[in-house]
Scaffold this active site. Structure first.
Site, mmCIF file in Angstrom:
data_model
loop_
_atom_site.group_PDB
_atom_site.id
_atom_site.type_symbol
_atom_site.label_atom_id
_atom_site.label_comp_id
_atom_site.label_asym_id
_atom_site.label_seq_id
_atom_site.Cartn_x
_atom_site.Cartn_y
_atom_site.Cartn_z
ATOM 1 C CG HIS A 1 -3.557 3.078 1.154
ATOM 2 N ND1 HIS A 1 -3.807 2.659 -0.133
ATOM 3 C CD2 HIS A 1 -3.732 1.993 1.954
ATOM 4 C CE1 HIS A 1 -4.099 1.371 -0.115
ATOM 5 N NE2 HIS A 1 -4.073 0.945 1.140
ATOM 6 C CB CYS B 1 -0.934 0.001 1.210
ATOM 7 S SG CYS B 1 -1.976 -1.451 1.238
ATOM 8 C CG ASN C 1 -6.645 -1.454 -0.239
ATOM 9 O OD1 ASN C 1 -5.845 -0.993 -1.041
ATOM 10 N ND2 ASN C 1 -6.282 -1.866 0.968
#
Ligand code: UT7
Length: 335
Positions: A262, A116, A292
């Site tokens: 993020h 990430c 995500n």
């Protein structure tokens, strides 16, 4: 010394929309649970019949970013490619992207594996190369195809509801004008003591043959996560990194025109916003539509902001990320 400015952005997501109700037909979950716990309403998945890799999405995203920059593949003098879901075990996706995009032979392609935080790790590396004068136009990409590796049974439901496929690209270039625009500071962190809090065990080079029948039967090829531990660290580490990176360039939280964190869970994004005391117009979230997308999430949100006119010349734009590793970081730019 030059600074690194963003010259163009682009993104590409698969056409196929997978709603929470679609997932509820695969395993025990519900639209209400997913929305309440994560904020996600839908995500994009590549076709189940296969054949589409992250490098295919990355190629389209890169074409759009180059077009926005007024440049072509022949102008790229370095590729930096962040992903946790490469098309193949090796070589890295940077090389596949180079060939598909027709970036000239000889141009280096660096792969970044920081999950990430991959985009921010890539951004910091890119910034260093540009400021040192090594490269003029760097193509930085974050791309993921998660859907092929998600456990579509009850055993994987905590992870599977979160992730989506997508790619986004940013073209960065050297700015010698001294006008104060560009990346002002970056900051990277890792804490490998938590490496197995969010990870995928197999395929694995520590096992002979790299993938055993037992591993597949034990579902070791699907991601495993202790969601609560990730959540707790994320809401501590991202605000701390943002305060620190802003301090490095003499700015305060109040100076931020736009924060993109993020996109892992809307509750995490909102907790970071609240801790920093930022208004809704100072943040941007799109996790509702994409889930995500890991290394792609920050540049995908950035591209949407650029195209919606949410960023003006001179705007202070901040990024923060947290994810597997654990890895985390932050960056601040004057647009
Ligand atoms: O990019 C970085 C990577 N990941 C993250 O940042 C993830 C961070 N963590 C999270 O987003 C959250 O922890 C989750 C969304 C993964 C989970 O939310 P939570 O509020 O922490 O729930 P939980 O794990 O404590 O589970 C609560 C309940 C459990 O049932 P019991 O034990 O209370 O009966 C789970 O079995 O929810 C159940 N559950 C589900 N129910 C319906 C777990 N997943 C699901 C699901 N649908 N998909």
């Amino acid at each position: 010394m030059p600074t690194s400015v963003v010259l163009g952005t682009g993104h590409c997501v698969p056409e196929r929309i997978v709603t929470n109700d679609d997932l509820a037909r695969l395993f025990d979950t519900s639209d209400a649970w997913i929305r309440e716990r994560t904020g996600i309403e839908q995500r994009r998945w590549v076709p189940d019949e296969g054949g589409t890799g992250g490098s295919d999405l990355a190629t389209e995203a890169a074409r759009t970013a180059l077009q926005a920059a007024g440049l072509g593949p022949a102008d790229v003098d370095m590729i930096v490619y962040a992903t946790l879901s490469p098309d193949h075990f090796f070589p890295g996706d940077g090389c596949f992207l180079q060939a598909k995009l027709d970036v000239p032979a000889g141009v280096p392609a660096l792969d970044v594996r920081n999950q990430c935080s991959g985009f921010l790790y890539g951004l910091a590396v890119t910034d260093s190369f540009i400021r040192s004068g090594s490269y003029q136009h760097v193509l930085l990409v974050g791309a993921e195809v998660h859907s092929t590796g998600l456990d579509r049974s009850n055993l994987g439901r905590d992870v599977t509801v979160l992730f989506g496929d997508g790619a986004a690209a940013v073209v960065l270039g050297a700015n010698d004008s001294g006008d104060g625009r560009g990346i002002l500071a970056t900051e990277l962190h890792a804490d490998g003591r938590h490496a197995k809090v969010l990870w995928t065990d197999a395929p694995s080079c520590v096992d002979r043959g790299r993938m055993t029948v037992e591993q597949i039967q034990a579902r070791r090829h699907f991601a495993e996560m202790s969601g609560r531990r990730v959540f707790k660290h994320a809401i501590e580490c991202m605000p701390a990194a943002l305060h620190s990176v802003l301090g490095k360039c003499g700015l305060a939280v109040a100076d931020i025109d736009l924060l993109i964190t993020h996109q892992a869970n809307l509750r995490i994004c909102e907790a970071v916003q609240k801790q920093l005391g930022l208004r809704d117009d100072q943040v941007f979230n799109n996790i509702m539509r994409y889930g995500n997308t890991t290394a792609a999430s920050i540049p995908l949100a950035l591209d949407e902001c650029v195209r919606a006119g949410r960023i003006r010349r001179g705007s202070i734009v901040a990024f923060a990320s947290f994810g597997a590793g654990f890895t985390w970081g932050a960056a601040v730019l004057r647009w």
